[in-house]
Write a protein that holds these residues in place. Structure first.
Motif, PDB file in Angstrom:
ATOM      1  N   UNK A  31       0.955  -0.821   0.091  1.00 50.04           N
ATOM      2  CA  UNK A  31       0.175   0.108   0.178  1.00 50.04           C
ATOM      3  C   UNK A  31       1.190   0.976  -0.117  1.00 50.04           C
ATOM      4  N   UNK A  32       2.088   0.826   0.040  1.00 54.89           N
ATOM      5  CA  UNK A  32       2.841   1.998   0.528  1.00 54.89           C
ATOM      6  C   UNK A  32       3.492   2.647  -0.664  1.00 54.89           C
ATOM      7  N   UNK A  33       4.006   1.559  -1.368  1.00 58.64           N
ATOM      8  CA  UNK A  33       4.326   2.284  -2.806  1.00 58.64           C
ATOM      9  C   UNK A  33       3.775   2.500  -3.860  1.00 58.64           C
ATOM     10  N   UNK A  34       2.215   1.779  -3.205  1.00 57.86           N
ATOM     11  CA  UNK A  34       1.371   2.124  -3.970  1.00 57.86           C
ATOM     12  C   UNK A  34       0.612   3.226  -4.383  1.00 57.86           C
ATOM     13  N   UNK A  35       0.555   4.578  -3.377  1.00 54.88           N
ATOM     14  CA  UNK A  35       0.490   5.519  -3.461  1.00 54.88           C
ATOM     15  C   UNK A  35       1.509   6.784  -4.201  1.00 54.88           C
ATOM     16  N   UNK A  36       2.908   5.556  -5.192  1.00 54.31           N
ATOM     17  CA  UNK A  36       2.961   6.793  -6.175  1.00 54.31           C
ATOM     18  C   UNK A  36       2.732   6.564  -7.536  1.00 54.31           C
ATOM     19  N   UNK A  37       1.320   5.613  -7.239  1.00 55.46           N
ATOM     20  CA  UNK A  37       1.167   5.170  -8.510  1.00 55.46           C
ATOM     21  C   UNK A  37      -0.444   5.858  -8.621  1.00 55.46           C
ATOM     22  N   UNK A  38      -1.026   5.290  -8.159  1.00 58.53           N
ATOM     23  CA  UNK A  38      -1.221   4.119  -7.861  1.00 58.53           C
ATOM     24  C   UNK A  38      -1.153   3.605  -9.664  1.00 58.53           C
TER      25      UNK A  38
END
Lengths: 439, 439
Positions: free
Chosen positions: A98-105
């Protein structure tokens, strides 16, 4: 002993293509074709690794590498069986931080990095199965194919049940189509003639060479200056004659009304498709253009970042040609989703290729599409660019405007170690000055 | 002496918010609120720097920092005058690196990094002018405002000429509206009560505290379990009574049909807006939901990555509330584009805030919108979350459910140096174990 992923190696590989304006277009004036390269390493003796990559055009490749490492670390410690036995689940695992997803999603550097890792996992799975990726896919049951896809956002356009029925209907003809494509190959077109940085004489010469080499379809880059494009399309059409197909590609440079004006001004040259007329995010814009420039088809997708975008392009009748990219979509799983959506909407898929190794990857997807999904080659061609194939262990083979079916186990993704070493950025000899000979 | 940008400092700042589940929702179960922080340094004695950032939720903040550095280097060597005298041109310059653009375009880590750099440039320009950013914007002529925007992909929805006419029509009332907002502030709502990780007792207590503190609008996170959400909405509605507004936010967890079912099941609680019901890329999906759940409005935008997305949400009547984000859009310039598009379509803008410093930034945009663009506060509220403001030099001031107008020159973006040092990831004492007290 249960084999596990024990390490992820990432390499920033760049080719200095800008030194000769290969690959130049109206948006990308001087690309250095690059790969964010991933090796998933196992502790198994028989299948020690899987190779994958995503494609960029130079600066920023380090970001894609960095993203691939962050995503790839989610694979380390998993058993090979967990991954290859449930590639749908593994795909959701990679996308589910979920944390990395923020940079997209599901877009941008993180999604490109995810594609690299997932492509490597498919290479690993196919090697383990002793099959090329297209065959691994084409041997799956309809239910196994459906289970590869994350349906969360797609069900309003296609339900898993309808996808299953569509695949089941095509199952009976798979063996026959596999035999056909093995014998006849898969149709292709060439972009090598029409880069924007080439002068008229080089354009004319390359168009003639394309005709002589047996190509039926040729694509030109356009979009910087309309008068130039009229002149260049005239040169191309004169040389290729009335029966071959001519396509144009504006690489996103135009607004909606400008794109329509461009298409109308070039209509006399009988344009089969108009590619990337405007922003790749503009579903409604593409739909408006499509309504106004028929019979020329609107094509887009190389910058469509996920299956939700393809869903909408198809729902809105915005595209007549669906151009998936094996490295921008989140790996094979999301490409399969796009193939299913396109088939359900009756739109042919003509993958984006060229770059570094995109031809090597997308041939697997189109061959699978033909055997098990759409069941058709009509109006379908894979892009072909004659660049950089010599750096691959299992390069594409093209004969008389057709891709021959790849036979080696894996995803044809493995780059030679000597190339990785020479082109590693910034310290490989190609970049550090130890070897200034352009590749 | 001509002042120049001489350096760009980038800092990875993270707050360990996941330790207490502040900020938890159905998609983001454990965020560590983070900023990719940028300082543009000049060689001028009077205005030595501009501060800006983008917001992420933890892992991957290093990617945003890395992108901000790559973009920020495009500013180094430019004169301050070049930048502050033509912020539209500077924005196009930052976005115009064709190689970096490939990783988006105009989305993902590179776009987040661009936002951080451009926000810093606006902070610098406003400090140089001795004004807060809202006032710098509100003192521009209609033509200067129009020139901030890249119109390439927007003209089919709004022409620069029509935007100019719209701004000119509002010019006469600017002074009166500025006086009004200085006196009365700008309306806000609170999300602090409704994070998904909180139990029912904490939810009830925080809703009561919100009522006691004078809030008229309260938002709850939903989307994980419908029965839980029915119970939680009932608790909230019982406490806030029939006259305050209740909003819900599913943080993208649902498919289109599921979202409609969710909204219908919660309709008895009189929901003003339903935020992020599905994929932030799904314009057509939001439009389908909007048609089926009225009078509840569909709201989205915190993950809408560029003006082309807002253009489409507005063209398709997909949103009744437009939620721009000051750090996901490519800085102030693209936010201005979204404000113009929303005003032209008659849709109120209620910015996304919370996170790290988003409240500090978006207040400037909404105040400018009121004075010079939409000219209205009707159905407009800025999100407010009472987190992390103490780390800012010029924190927001909220009184009785309204933001007070910021007065200090700049974009209110500057974080205290002691905070930057303590929270720097991974080596600051908050993260390295030198100080395990959560901030």
């Amino acid at each position: 002993m249960t084999a596990r992923i024990v390490d992820v190696e990432t390499i920033d590989v760049r080719f200095p293509t800008s030194r000769q304006l290969d690959g130049s277009d109206a948006m990308n004036e001087a690309p250095d074709y690059s790969a964010a390269y991933v090796v998933l390493k196992t502790d198994a003796a028989d299948v020690p690794d899987g190779h994958g990559f995503t494609f960029t055009i130079g600066r920023g490749n380090d970001l894609a590498v960095h993203a691939a490492r962050a995503i790839g670390e989610r694979a380390v410690g998993r058993t090979v069986e967990e991954i290859t036995g449930d590639l749908g689940g593994f795909s959701r695992h990679l996308l589910g931080d979920s944390q990395l997803r923020w940079l997209g999603p599901d877009k941008g550097a993180v999604h490109l990095g995810t594609a690299a890792v997932l492509n490597a996992a498919w290479d690993l799975a196919a090697k383990q199965a002793g099959k090329p990726v297209w065959k691994l896919l084409a041997d799956m049951t309809p239910q196994q194919i459906v289970d590869l896809v994350d349906w969360r956002y797609l069900k309003d356009a296609l339900t898993p049940e309808d996808a299953l029925a569509m695949l089941a209907e095509k199952a009976a003809g798979r063996a026959e189509r596999e035999a056909y494509v093995r014998e006849h190959g898969y149709p292709a077109y060439t972009t090598s003639a029409g880069w924007l940085g080439y002068d008229d004489a080089k354009l004319a010469r390359l168009c003639q060479e394309a005709v002589d080499a047996g190509w039926d379809s040729v694509k030109l880059k356009v979009g910087a200056d309309l008068q130039d494009d009229i002149r260049r399309c005239r040169i191309a059409r004169d040389i290729i004659g009335p029966d071959r197909r001519l396509m144009i590609d504006a690489n996103q440079t135009l607004g909606v009304d400008e794109a329509v004006a461009w298409a109308k001004a070039l209509a006399e040259f009988d344009i089969w498709w108009f590619e990337e007329p405007t922003s790749p995010d503009d579903v409604l814009g593409h739909a408006a253009i499509a309504r106004r420039i028929g019979p020329t088809r609107v094509a887009t997708g190389e910058h469509a970042h996920n299956a939700v975008m393809f869903k909408q392009f198809l729902q809105a009748d915005a595209i007549g040609i669906c151009q998936i990219d094996a490295c921008r979509l989140g790996g094979v799983n999301e490409a399969v989703a796009a193939l299913l959506l396109a088939a359900a909407h009756g739109v042919p898929v003509c993958p984006h290729a060229g770059g570094v190794g995109l031809c090597e990857l997308v041939q697997h997807l189109s061959i699978f599409d033909y055997i098990a999904v759409s069941g058709s080659m009509e109006n379908r061609v894979i892009e072909y660019v004659d660049h950089l194939h010599e750096h691959f262990h299992d390069p594409v083979r093209v004969r008389g405007s057709r891709y021959l079916v790849p036979e080696a186990p894996g995803y044809s993704a493995r780059i030679r170690r000597a190339t990785l070493d020479a082109h590693r950025f910034p310290d490989g000899p190609v970049w550090s000055g130890g070897d200034r000979v352009a590749s």
